[in-house]
Each structure stands twice: as C-alpha cells, then as structure tokens.
Motif scaffolding. Structure first.
Motif, PDB file in Angstrom:
ATOM      1  N   TYR A 108       0.825  -1.221   0.000  1.00 43.43           N
ATOM      2  CA  TYR A 108       0.000   0.000   0.000  1.00 43.43           C
ATOM      3  C   TYR A 108       0.861   1.274   0.000  1.00 43.43           C
ATOM      4  CZ  TYR A 108      -4.821  -1.691   0.032  1.00 43.43           C
ATOM      5  OH  TYR A 108      -6.033  -2.226  -0.347  1.00 43.43           O
ATOM      6  N   TYR A 129       3.527   1.317  -3.349  1.00 42.80           N
ATOM      7  CA  TYR A 129       2.958   1.611  -4.672  1.00 42.80           C
ATOM      8  C   TYR A 129       1.812   2.624  -4.602  1.00 42.80           C
ATOM      9  CZ  TYR A 129       5.782  -2.389  -5.932  1.00 42.80           C
ATOM     10  OH  TYR A 129       6.837  -3.238  -6.113  1.00 42.80           O
ATOM     11  N   ARG A 130       1.633   3.225  -3.439  1.00 45.68           N
ATOM     12  CA  ARG A 130       0.573   4.231  -3.231  1.00 45.68           C
ATOM     13  C   ARG A 130      -0.748   3.742  -3.833  1.00 45.68           C
ATOM     14  NH1 ARG A 130       2.263   9.532  -5.515  1.00 45.68           N
ATOM     15  NH2 ARG A 130       0.371  10.215  -4.497  1.00 45.68           N
ATOM     16  N   ILE A 131      -1.165   2.569  -3.414  1.00 45.47           N
ATOM     17  CA  ILE A 131      -2.351   1.926  -3.984  1.00 45.47           C
ATOM     18  C   ILE A 131      -3.621   2.658  -3.572  1.00 45.47           C
ATOM     19  CG2 ILE A 131      -3.741  -0.187  -4.025  1.00 45.47           C
ATOM     20  CD1 ILE A 131      -1.104  -1.755  -3.632  1.00 45.47           C
ATOM     21  N   LYS A 132      -4.436   2.952  -4.579  1.00 42.11           N
ATOM     22  CA  LYS A 132      -5.758   3.552  -4.357  1.00 42.11           C
ATOM     23  C   LYS A 132      -6.780   2.571  -4.922  1.00 42.11           C
ATOM     24  CE  LYS A 132      -8.682   7.394  -5.578  1.00 42.11           C
ATOM     25  NZ  LYS A 132      -9.121   8.048  -6.784  1.00 42.11           N
ATOM     26  N   GLY A 148      -1.704   2.143 -13.847  1.00 40.18           N
ATOM     27  CA  GLY A 148      -0.552   2.821 -13.266  1.00 40.18           C
ATOM     28  C   GLY A 148       0.707   2.014 -13.477  1.00 40.18           C
ATOM     29  N   HIS A 162       5.018   5.683  -7.010  1.00 42.09           N
ATOM     30  CA  HIS A 162       4.118   6.202  -8.039  1.00 42.09           C
ATOM     31  C   HIS A 162       2.738   5.655  -7.694  1.00 42.09           C
ATOM     32  CE1 HIS A 162       7.877   7.005 -10.043  1.00 42.09           C
ATOM     33  NE2 HIS A 162       7.246   7.638 -11.012  1.00 42.09           N
ATOM     34  N   LYS A 163       1.692   6.279  -8.235  1.00 42.54           N
ATOM     35  CA  LYS A 163       0.343   5.835  -7.864  1.00 42.54           C
ATOM     36  C   LYS A 163      -0.109   4.635  -8.695  1.00 42.54           C
ATOM     37  CE  LYS A 163      -3.588   8.154  -8.515  1.00 42.54           C
ATOM     38  NZ  LYS A 163      -4.605   9.190  -8.456  1.00 42.54           N
ATOM     39  N   LEU A 164      -0.691   3.648  -8.021  1.00 45.79           N
ATOM     40  CA  LEU A 164      -1.270   2.483  -8.677  1.00 45.79           C
ATOM     41  C   LEU A 164      -2.747   2.421  -8.283  1.00 45.79           C
ATOM     42  CD1 LEU A 164      -0.343  -0.052 -10.373  1.00 45.79           C
ATOM     43  CD2 LEU A 164      -0.367  -1.289  -8.214  1.00 45.79           C
ATOM     44  N   GLN A 165      -3.620   2.376  -9.276  1.00 42.06           N
ATOM     45  CA  GLN A 165      -5.063   2.305  -9.004  1.00 42.06           C
ATOM     46  C   GLN A 165      -5.571   0.889  -9.252  1.00 42.06           C
ATOM     47  OE1 GLN A 165      -7.633   5.680 -10.476  1.00 42.06           O
ATOM     48  NE2 GLN A 165      -5.856   5.893 -11.811  1.00 42.06           N
TER      49      GLN A 165
END
Length: 192
Positions: free
Chosen positions: A15, A18-21, A145, A151-154
C-alpha cells in the motif's frame, strides 16, 4: 491462516510502496460465487488484487511454479492451484468450478499471461468458460498505473458484467471472455 497472514504482510508493504488507491470494492458481492477478472500488467498483479479485494481469492498459477518446493507449498497455502498453460487443463477447470460451487471467489487474468507492453491483450476463452458454466457474479477489475515505487497504482472494481443474455443465447466461451474484456477496457480508459 497463511492466506490472512500473507495478505496482512503484503498489504503493509505494498500500500505505501505503490501508493495503492482502490475504488469500487462495493461492486464485489459479500457472499456467493464471484469471479474477479483483471488485466495483467505485472507478476505483482495477483498479490495486488488479493490484498485489495474484500474477499479471499483463489488464483490459478502456472504449473511450473508448483514444481519449486518452497514456492509450491506457499502457493497452495495461499489458495492458488495449478494450471497447464497452452492446452485445455480439465483438472484446473474442475478445480475452478469446484471453488465457485462452494460460493467462493476465483481470480482470473483473461489474457492468460501478462502484457509486456501494458496494453490489453486478447482474452483466452477460459474466463468465458467459468462465467457461462457457473452462476458466479463476474466483477471486472482494472489495474492502472505503474509498479514503480512511490508512483500511484489504481485498482478499480467495476460493476458486475451482465452474463444473463449470453447464457440464454448459449454464447461461446470466447464471446463471454470478449464481453468481460470489453468491461475491463472501459474501466482502464475511464481511469487513465
């Protein structure tokens, strides 16, 4: 037990890394058979779908991975089961249908292998087979992503794909797989 522990540990790392959203979790039914179908851009996709899904998922994994002693035991412990790629594997089909008949969740990557370019590939008929042969709810999932750290991963779970018409008209497994892939494609386009 191992599944819950692995999910916790991987979530703790992935989380923030990978800045998971995650969006659309409410589209995954809380009970009953479900098939989550996602695009496949990296070897990290199964754990990412696994940690972001509100339900425990059974994934197919290529048979060769189960031949490695430690990895094979680990995969079995986290509910994966083997599939022989490039041919019709009746055992894998039976296992998948058995999971769904128990009201559980099956995770599939309709392309069958990861995309080297990040672009959607052509779906194999397997996802369509499970969609038509079970009473499962089909939830499309898009991973958008990059897996570059920080970096952001959606991860987007879409509304269930309607299979009733295809089941009634006795569509082919390939037609069903194409319909699922179309929904994944729409999710990617909307979130790119």
């Amino acid at each position: 037990m191992l599944y819950k522990f692995a999910k916790f540990v991987v979530a703790l790392i992935f989380y923030p890394l990978y800045r998971i959203k995650v969006t659309g979790k409410e589209n995954v039914p809380k009970e009953g058979p479900v098939i989550i179908c996602s695009n496949h851009i990296s070897n990290l996709d199964p754990p990412v779908v696994g940690i972001t899904s509100p339900r425990d998922i059974h994934f197919m994994a290529k048979e060769e991975l189960f031949e490695k002693p430690f990895l094979g035991k680990l995969l079995l412990g986290i509910q994966a089961f083997p599939v022989r790629r490039g041919m019709s594997d009746r055992n894998a089909l039976r296992n998948g249908l058995g999971i769904l008949s128990k009201g559980r969740t099956l995770g599939l990557f309709p392309e069958g292998t990861r995309s080297k370019t990040g672009k959607l590939g052509e779906p194999l008929a397997g996802a369509g087979f499970f969609a038509l042969r079970s009473k499962a709810v089909i939830v499309p999932c898009a991973i958008v992503g990059t897996y570059k750290p920080f970096h952001k991963l959606q991860v987007i779970y879409g509304e269930p794909v309607r299979m009733e018409e295809l089941r009634i008209k006795k569509a082919s497994a390939q037609e069903a797989a194409n319909a699922i892939m179309e929904e994944i494609s729409i999710l990617i386009e909307k979130n790119n």
